[in-house]
Scaffold this motif. Structure first.
Motif, short mmCIF file in Angstrom:
data_model
loop_
_atom_site.label_atom_id
_atom_site.label_comp_id
_atom_site.label_asym_id
_atom_site.label_seq_id
_atom_site.Cartn_x
_atom_site.Cartn_y
_atom_site.Cartn_z
N ASP A 181 0.88 -1.17 0.00
CA ASP A 181 0.00 0.00 0.00
C ASP A 181 0.92 1.22 0.00
O ASP A 181 1.50 1.56 1.03
CB ASP A 181 -0.92 -0.01 1.22
CG ASP A 181 -1.95 1.12 1.16
OD1 ASP A 181 -1.86 1.95 0.23
OD2 ASP A 181 -2.84 1.17 2.03
N CYS A 201 -1.04 5.47 2.58
CA CYS A 201 -2.16 5.39 3.52
C CYS A 201 -1.89 6.33 4.69
O CYS A 201 -0.75 6.75 4.90
CB CYS A 201 -2.36 3.96 4.02
SG CYS A 201 -0.88 3.15 4.65
N SER A 221 -5.45 4.79 -6.88
CA SER A 221 -6.22 4.40 -5.69
C SER A 221 -7.50 3.68 -6.10
O SER A 221 -7.75 3.46 -7.28
CB SER A 221 -6.58 5.64 -4.88
OG SER A 221 -7.59 6.35 -5.58
N GLU A 260 -2.37 2.06 -4.25
CA GLU A 260 -2.54 2.61 -2.91
C GLU A 260 -4.01 2.56 -2.49
O GLU A 260 -4.90 2.38 -3.33
CB GLU A 260 -2.09 4.07 -2.90
CG GLU A 260 -2.95 4.98 -3.79
CD GLU A 260 -2.63 6.47 -3.63
OE1 GLU A 260 -1.67 6.91 -4.27
OE2 GLU A 260 -3.35 7.16 -2.89
N THR A 261 -4.22 2.76 -1.18
CA THR A 261 -5.61 2.92 -0.72
C THR A 261 -5.96 4.38 -0.45
O THR A 261 -7.11 4.77 -0.56
CB THR A 261 -5.86 2.16 0.60
OG1 THR A 261 -4.94 2.61 1.59
CG2 THR A 261 -5.77 0.65 0.38
N SER A 305 -6.21 5.29 2.37
CA SER A 305 -7.10 5.11 3.51
C SER A 305 -6.76 6.13 4.59
O SER A 305 -5.60 6.49 4.72
CB SER A 305 -7.01 3.68 4.06
OG SER A 305 -5.66 3.28 4.23
N GLN A 342 -9.22 0.88 4.45
CA GLN A 342 -8.06 0.41 5.21
C GLN A 342 -7.10 -0.32 4.27
O GLN A 342 -7.50 -0.75 3.19
CB GLN A 342 -8.51 -0.48 6.37
CG GLN A 342 -9.42 -1.61 5.96
CD GLN A 342 -9.83 -2.47 7.16
OE1 GLN A 342 -8.99 -3.04 7.83
NE2 GLN A 342 -11.13 -2.55 7.41
N PRO A 343 -5.83 -0.44 4.68
CA PRO A 343 -4.82 -0.99 3.77
C PRO A 343 -5.14 -2.36 3.20
O PRO A 343 -4.71 -2.68 2.08
CB PRO A 343 -3.56 -1.02 4.64
CG PRO A 343 -3.74 0.09 5.60
CD PRO A 343 -5.22 0.10 5.92
#
Ligand SMILES: [Zn+2]
Ligand SMILES: [Zn+2]
Length: 264
Positions: free
Chosen positions: A4, A7, A176, A202-203, A205, A219-220
């Protein structure tokens, strides 16, 4: 295994999730996430963020001020001092966000230039946030030699000509969960064109949970959903996408010793 690449672990609402940070990371590891880049948005909150993640070997940090959090002038000495830490692998997130008021544009531009200066001094890559500010973003990158430190345009949602200009400067593009949204056709077409060896996932998050988790706190662990979606979009296997984006991440952020071989 996947990474990730962006985050905000210190911004997760752990009460709402009913989980601790330890559990959030554990859940992500169960979904094959093996590294996390926890991204800073203010210098004031940076020491607390670093403290929260310091005990996890698989979490790295960035240091910087988000363009929408840059209220006054950037304290460039403070940024340089805080970022000069071995846990910090990147400078940012910085950049330009013109989506809201016009009043902050100049403050954002000066801050962005200051981040590039520090990134070049410390030889750490940039994490750039850009929204509705295509030409100014590229102009400032060029004017301050951002190609020397390199970096990534994160949570990219702009068009192909902008992606191409960033790629030409040697930058990576991070995608994302927005790419999974129904109305993201234009972005999906851009992602198809991004070379595999310049792509990160990526998130972002706790924001922007991907399909099928929309409406929940991101979340990751959900970066796996982003990876599956993009693999499908690009017509490659999940495994190939996972390996390539992870290796891209390690090479950009100088964590090369963690790279995986190309054995399948
Ligand atoms: Zn951002
Ligand atoms: Zn972010």
């Amino acid at each position: 295994m996947i990474v990730d690449s962006h985050c905000h672990l210190d911004r997760l609402d752990f009460d709402k999730l009913g989980l601790s940070l330890e559990e959030v990371l554990h859940n992500a590891r169960q979904k094959q996430v093996e590294h996390f880049l926890c991204v800073s948005v203010t210098l004031e909150q940076f020491p607390a963020m670093l403290e929260k993640i310091s005990r996890f070997d698989d979490v790295s940090a960035s240091c910087g001020v988000h363009p929408l959090d840059q209220k006054d002038k950037l304290d460039i000495d403070k940024l340089r001092n805080l970022a000069n830490n071995e846990k910090v692998v990147a400078i940012g997130e910085t950049g330009l966000d013109y989506y809201y008021s016009k009043e902050t544009h100049q403050v954002q531009q000066e801050s962005f230039a200051g981040h590039i200066e520090v990134a070049n001094q410390l030889q750490k890559p940039l994490i750039i946030h850009t929204r509705d500010a295509k030409s100014d973003t590229i102009d400032i990158m060029k004017a301050h030699n951002a190609q020397n430190c390199g970096g990534v345009l994160h949570c990219f949602t702009e068009d192909w000509p902008m992606a191409k200009q960033a790629l030409d400067l040697g930058f990576y593009i991070s995608i994302s969960g927005i790419v999974t949204f129904k109305n993201a056709r234009a972005l999906q077409d851009v992602v198809k064109q991004i070379p595999m060896d310049r792509l990160l996932i990526e998130t972002d998050s706790p924001y922007l949970a991907p399909v099928p988790h929309r409406g929940k706190t991101n979340q990751p662990a959900y970066v796996q959903d982003v990876a599956y979606f993009i693999a499908d979009l690009k017509g490659v296997s999940y495994k190939e996408l996972a390996q390539q984006t992870s290796n891209n991440f390690y090479s950009l952020f100088n964590l090369v010793n963690r790279q995986h071989g190309s054995t399948t």
